[in-house]
Design an enzyme around this catalytic site. Sequence first.
Site, PDB file in Angstrom:
ATOM      1  N   ASP A  68      49.939  46.051  38.340  1.00  0.00           N
ATOM      2  CA  ASP A  68      49.516  45.673  36.985  1.00  0.00           C
ATOM      3  C   ASP A  68      48.856  46.887  36.344  1.00  0.00           C
ATOM      4  O   ASP A  68      47.643  46.960  36.174  1.00  0.00           O
ATOM      5  CB  ASP A  68      48.556  44.480  37.009  1.00  0.00           C
ATOM      6  CG  ASP A  68      48.406  43.825  35.637  1.00  0.00           C
ATOM      7  OD1 ASP A  68      49.030  44.327  34.674  1.00  0.00           O
ATOM      8  OD2 ASP A  68      47.681  42.827  35.515  1.00  0.00           O
ATOM      9  N   PHE A 153      42.435  35.853  31.922  1.00  0.00           N
ATOM     10  CA  PHE A 153      41.771  34.743  31.228  1.00  0.00           C
ATOM     11  C   PHE A 153      41.372  35.127  29.813  1.00  0.00           C
ATOM     12  O   PHE A 153      41.315  36.295  29.445  1.00  0.00           O
ATOM     13  CB  PHE A 153      40.513  34.302  31.993  1.00  0.00           C
ATOM     14  CG  PHE A 153      39.439  35.369  32.099  1.00  0.00           C
ATOM     15  CD1 PHE A 153      38.576  35.636  31.042  1.00  0.00           C
ATOM     16  CD2 PHE A 153      39.276  36.099  33.269  1.00  0.00           C
ATOM     17  CE1 PHE A 153      37.592  36.612  31.128  1.00  0.00           C
ATOM     18  CE2 PHE A 153      38.296  37.081  33.369  1.00  0.00           C
ATOM     19  CZ  PHE A 153      37.452  37.335  32.295  1.00  0.00           C
ATOM     20  N   HIS A 169      40.905  39.156  29.725  1.00  0.00           N
ATOM     21  CA  HIS A 169      41.348  39.978  30.865  1.00  0.00           C
ATOM     22  C   HIS A 169      42.862  39.894  30.983  1.00  0.00           C
ATOM     23  O   HIS A 169      43.417  38.806  31.120  1.00  0.00           O
ATOM     24  CB  HIS A 169      40.692  39.457  32.149  1.00  0.00           C
ATOM     25  CG  HIS A 169      41.157  40.131  33.406  1.00  0.00           C
ATOM     26  ND1 HIS A 169      41.202  39.486  34.618  1.00  0.00           N
ATOM     27  CD2 HIS A 169      41.579  41.402  33.640  1.00  0.00           C
ATOM     28  CE1 HIS A 169      41.625  40.319  35.553  1.00  0.00           C
ATOM     29  NE2 HIS A 169      41.870  41.497  34.970  1.00  0.00           N
ATOM     30  N   HIS A 266      40.952  48.876  34.201  1.00  0.00           N
ATOM     31  CA  HIS A 266      40.398  49.011  35.549  1.00  0.00           C
ATOM     32  C   HIS A 266      41.472  49.184  36.626  1.00  0.00           C
ATOM     33  O   HIS A 266      41.156  49.163  37.815  1.00  0.00           O
ATOM     34  CB  HIS A 266      39.437  47.863  35.898  1.00  0.00           C
ATOM     35  CG  HIS A 266      39.973  46.469  35.732  1.00  0.00           C
ATOM     36  ND1 HIS A 266      39.257  45.481  35.080  1.00  0.00           N
ATOM     37  CD2 HIS A 266      41.111  45.876  36.147  1.00  0.00           C
ATOM     38  CE1 HIS A 266      39.941  44.350  35.107  1.00  0.00           C
ATOM     39  NE2 HIS A 266      41.062  44.565  35.743  1.00  0.00           N
ATOM     40  N   SER A 300      33.227  35.296  37.908  1.00  0.00           N
ATOM     41  CA  SER A 300      34.348  34.375  38.069  1.00  0.00           C
ATOM     42  C   SER A 300      34.354  33.433  36.866  1.00  0.00           C
ATOM     43  O   SER A 300      33.528  33.565  35.963  1.00  0.00           O
ATOM     44  CB  SER A 300      34.188  33.567  39.356  1.00  0.00           C
ATOM     45  OG  SER A 300      33.078  32.685  39.231  1.00  0.00           O
ATOM     46  N   MET A 301      35.253  32.453  36.880  1.00  0.00           N
ATOM     47  CA  MET A 301      35.346  31.543  35.748  1.00  0.00           C
ATOM     48  C   MET A 301      34.144  30.597  35.663  1.00  0.00           C
ATOM     49  O   MET A 301      34.013  29.860  34.687  1.00  0.00           O
ATOM     50  CB  MET A 301      36.649  30.754  35.799  1.00  0.00           C
ATOM     51  CG  MET A 301      36.789  29.822  36.989  1.00  0.00           C
ATOM     52  SD  MET A 301      38.453  29.104  37.154  1.00  0.00           S
ATOM     53  CE  MET A 301      38.567  28.058  35.712  1.00  0.00           C
ATOM     54  N   HIS A 322      34.740  46.439  38.800  1.00  0.00           N
ATOM     55  CA  HIS A 322      35.504  45.816  37.711  1.00  0.00           C
ATOM     56  C   HIS A 322      35.267  44.320  37.627  1.00  0.00           C
ATOM     57  O   HIS A 322      35.806  43.655  36.740  1.00  0.00           O
ATOM     58  CB  HIS A 322      36.991  46.102  37.862  1.00  0.00           C
ATOM     59  CG  HIS A 322      37.712  45.249  38.874  1.00  0.00           C
ATOM     60  ND1 HIS A 322      37.237  45.004  40.140  1.00  0.00           N
ATOM     61  CD2 HIS A 322      38.906  44.585  38.793  1.00  0.00           C
ATOM     62  CE1 HIS A 322      38.098  44.244  40.801  1.00  0.00           C
ATOM     63  NE2 HIS A 322      39.116  43.973  40.011  1.00  0.00           N
ATOM     64  N   GLY A 325      34.945  40.557  42.577  1.00  0.00           N
ATOM     65  CA  GLY A 325      35.735  40.809  43.774  1.00  0.00           C
ATOM     66  C   GLY A 325      35.951  39.537  44.574  1.00  0.00           C
ATOM     67  O   GLY A 325      35.050  38.705  44.699  1.00  0.00           O
ATOM     68  N   LYS A 394      42.912  29.978  31.410  1.00  0.00           N
ATOM     69  CA  LYS A 394      43.659  30.804  32.348  1.00  0.00           C
ATOM     70  C   LYS A 394      45.132  30.415  32.342  1.00  0.00           C
ATOM     71  O   LYS A 394      45.489  29.278  32.007  1.00  0.00           O
ATOM     72  CB  LYS A 394      43.124  30.636  33.779  1.00  0.00           C
ATOM     73  CG  LYS A 394      41.855  31.401  34.091  1.00  0.00           C
ATOM     74  CD  LYS A 394      41.462  31.190  35.531  1.00  0.00           C
ATOM     75  CE  LYS A 394      40.210  31.980  35.897  1.00  0.00           C
ATOM     76  NZ  LYS A 394      40.483  33.427  36.000  1.00  0.00           N
TER      77      LYS A 394
END
Length: 397
Positions: A68, A153, A169, A266, A300-301, A322, A325, A394
């Site tokens: 990506d 997301f 993102h 990133h 996270s979400m 970034h 993780g 998402k």
Amino acid sequence: MPKKIGNVLSWGSDIEKETIEQAAKASRLPFVTGHLALMPDAHVGMGATIGSVIPTQGAIIPAAVGVDIGCGMIAAETDLTAADLPDNFDRFLVQVERVVPAGVGKGHGSTTSGESGRSTRSAPTYSGRSELSSKQVHKIDDQFGTLGAGNHFVEVCLDERDHVWVVLHSGSRGIGNQLATQHIDGAKGLMKKLFISLEDPDLAYLVEDTPEFDAYIADMLWAQDYARANREAMMDAVLSELWAFVPARRGDGKIGHEVGRTNCHHNYTEREFHLGRNVWLTRKGAIRAREGDVGVIPGSMGTSSYIVRGLGNPASYSSCSHGAGRRMSRSRARRDIALDDFVTSMEGRDWQHGKAVQLLDEAPQAYKDIDQVMNDQADLVAIEHTLHQILNYKGTT
């Protein structure tokens, strides 16, 4: 303080043994000049460790940039506050789904949500070296302004002042994946042709001043530009819907306005000068954090995200994490995380709760503690704003 392990300098207090071992393999490559910097959100990836910063001279590892290319974050601060938002803000999720198609392989032509409301921006003209098929040329335009799936997301957040932000993102979509895969496979083929044995075949590399290297650089730089422009286009579309959705502000009759935005990669490589050398610096799951650089670090979400300002630490090659993780692989998350626990952790947010089963591998429990990650990198970045989601969207399969 970072810890030196062989030729790896690690900022993480919660790093798995397998992650260190994988990073060490990349650090031992002969063209890696200086130490490999491991960010506090690091975890095992394909070949190169996610959360690693790798300085090289004379060669680049395509798998270190990853499939990506140019994946990254964009955040826009608005002049709206929590008081400006309607009580039934959950309906805005439908608007986001309409203007930003999401999911594996989804483009504007594959959406079933009606007129997409696309941004007026256009995809950057292809300037790479690979010969594209007509299908790939179509994919460039069709997927421009779309989100993808996995951990990509769109979020609406409030900061510590109750100011409204939009955070997004995403990366270079299908075309970036196809170009990256082509060059990763090409590098592996070259290793076999030249009888070069590696500790990990995914660390296959391309040597500078060769046609293969030049072709990869051209494709990679274009894909990075595509990813950045893709985020800009989606942000434009979401903000346009937000202004239309939020009633005129109290007193002045004005709709909201954008205060400013930050857009940072990133997953990428650039020519940079570090520790007295010009190098190709590959950030695999890391953002640039030169002194004064503004960056976006999501959790996270279901946890906080951060707007940060770089401190320019030379030991990290002016880089930082970034995100939080992953703590669990996607398969382990689907196996070990209880659906009820996931749903409970998302209370107080508008999200796609009807797709909770499909989103289970993105549950907050699958990620490391973002606050611990931020503490570990206090010498890399300073926190400017702390963001809390009120809406999360998402892509699913």
